[in-house]
Design an enzyme around this catalytic site. Structure first.
Site, PDB file in Angstrom:
ATOM      1  N   TYR A  14       0.962  -1.417  -0.279  1.00 26.95           N
ATOM      2  CA  TYR A  14      -0.091   0.006   0.111  1.00 26.95           C
ATOM      3  C   TYR A  14       1.148   1.792   0.079  1.00 26.95           C
ATOM      4  O   TYR A  14       0.743   2.240  -0.714  1.00 26.95           O
ATOM      5  CB  TYR A  14      -1.123   0.012   1.537  1.00 26.95           C
ATOM      6  N   GLU A  36     -10.306   6.315   5.413  1.00 29.01           N
ATOM      7  CA  GLU A  36      -9.558   7.496   6.378  1.00 29.01           C
ATOM      8  C   GLU A  36     -10.964   7.588   8.029  1.00 29.01           C
ATOM      9  O   GLU A  36      -9.882   7.939   9.041  1.00 29.01           O
ATOM     10  CB  GLU A  36      -8.817   8.312   6.223  1.00 29.01           C
ATOM     11  N   TRP A  44      -4.203   1.885  10.919  1.00 27.29           N
ATOM     12  CA  TRP A  44      -4.097   2.184   9.693  1.00 27.29           C
ATOM     13  C   TRP A  44      -4.479   0.580   9.234  1.00 27.29           C
ATOM     14  O   TRP A  44      -4.851  -0.501   8.464  1.00 27.29           O
ATOM     15  CB  TRP A  44      -3.389   2.517   8.215  1.00 27.29           C
TER      16      TRP A  44
END
Length: 170
Positions: A14, A36, A44
């Site tokens: 990512y 988000e 995350w």
């Protein structure tokens, strides 16, 4: 050199192939907004591990479908162990899809909106590691404030900074 911390292959992929790369894709940007927002209060890595489930649960981020979600779809999402089952965040995602649909009907896009904050020029923050990323900046505070004023559900300047950075506006 990867900005990802640790040995997680998905996180490294990512950060090396998506995060910070310029995007002009409205659906990809909406996906980043959702992810988000879902991250608020979580790592995350947690969100990234659930990314495929989010995509499926939120109809491949199709605004029209998400904007039409009613109580049965909300109940299904709340029962889906593959995603983050936070009702406030789920309702915010539906609200944002409804609002962005109106923007699109008026000829506006979230891409153009975000790019307008940096005069349509990519910014290079020269980050060498994730620890160099501040929690928020004047830009992220300004974006957060105007997104809220426009009616979009957001969860703070920190998440707007992550959005603009992950979409290549940093």
């Amino acid at each position: 050199m990867s900005l990802a911390d640790g040995d997680n292959a998905a996180m490294t992929a990512y950060h090396d192939h998506e995060w910070g790369f310029v995007t002009t894709d409205e659906t990809a940007t909406f996906e980043l907004m959702v992810l988000e927002m879902m991250q608020a209060g979580l790592s995350w890595q947690t969100v990234l591990n659930k990314r495929a489930a989010f995509k499926s649960a939120f109809a491949n981020y199709d605004l029209t479908q998400i904007a039409d979600f009613k109580q049965p779809e909300i109940d299904t999402l709340m029962a889906n162990a593959g995603i983050i089952r936070n009702k406030r965040k789920i309702l915010a995602t539906i609200n944002n899809a409804q609002l962005l649909q109106k923007w699109h009907s008026a000829g506006q896009t979230v891409i153009a909106y975000l790019w307008s904050f940096v005069d349509y020029e990519p910014q290079n923050s020269q980050l060498r590691s994730m620890t160099d990323l501040p929690a928020q900046t004047d830009l992220s505070k300004r974006i957060s404030k105007t997104l809220k004023k426009a009616g979009l559900s957001v969860f703070g300047a920190e998440h707007r900074l992550l959005l603009v950075t992950s979409a290549g506006h940093h």
